[in-house]
Design an enzyme around this catalytic site. Structure first.
Site: not given
Ligand code: MHO
Length: 215
Positions: A19
């Site tokens: 991420c």
């Molecule tokens: N959906 C995940 C990761 C976001 S990232 C921009 C979260 O909310 O932590 O991939």
């Protein structure tokens, strides 16, 4: 105001390690790192977005001054800060470990640092090392993501810049996005300002703001 660290010679490093919010704040505090931006890279489709990422991967791109921070130092931190050994395909290609080299020198250094890391850790790195082709900047809401959790600071700092994208691209936003994740102290950011290309009054305005923002 151009509240950016000054450099005459800037290089770019582009890599993916999960991420992209986390690496943005991790790398944003390093002296020598001038700009950070998050986006998508490595895939085959044009203009990917968060919800239409297709075969692209969440990616961080940084501009840095190689006289202050070296490419090997950046790569060592890259491999020390995520698991590049395990299989990362649990979400397709979204969270892969990728490294995009911008020239032959970066390619050579990438393989050297990878080899050193493997020898030291007795593990095999799975990172795909490939030539840089295109980086698609992600939506504004993903840029300097953690800093945006401090709306007063976010507004006060962004008001110093002519446009929102100047603010997102600024060194000070990169540093503060790290500070709120406790990767750096405010005192160290203030010390670093002496090495930026600020006029006296720019420095005064910025220092004053940093002192008065209630975090
Ligand atoms: N959906 C995940 C990761 C976001 S990232 C921009 C979260 O909310 O932590 O991939």
């Amino acid at each position: 105001m151009n509240l950016n660290r000054h450099s005459t010679c800037i290089q770019t490093a582009t890599f993916s390690m999960g991420c992209f919010w986390g690496p943005d704040s991790l790398f944003g505090h390093l002296p020598g790192v001038i700009h950070t931006r998050v986006g998508y890279a490595g895939g085959t489709t044009t203009d990917p977005t968060y919800y239409l990422m297709a075969d692209h991967t969440e990616t961080l791109e940084i501009d840095f001054d190689p006289e202050v921070i070296s490419y090997p130092t950046i790569l060592t931190l890259f491999w020390d800060s995520h698991d590049a050994v395990k299989d990362r395909t649990y979400k397709g290609r979204q969270y892969l470990s990728l490294l995009f080299y911008h020239d032959a020198e970066q390619q050579k250094v990438a393989h050297q640092v990878k080899q050193n890391w493997e020898n030291k850790n007795h593990k095999k790195i799975q990172t795909e090392i490939q030539p840089y082709t295109h980086f698609y900047q992600a939506e504004d809401r993903h840029q300097k993501y953690f800093l945006k959790r401090y709306p007063k600071a976010h507004t006060a700092i962004s008001n110093l810049f002519p446009t929102y994208s100047d603010y997102i691209d600024s060194t000070i936003a990169a540093r503060l996005n790290s500070f709120v994740r406790e990767f750096v102290l405010l005192a160290d950011i203030k010390k670093e300002l002496d090495f930026w290309n600020l006029t006296k009054s720019e420095k005064y305005i910025l220092e004053d703001l940093l002192d008065t923002i209630h975090w």
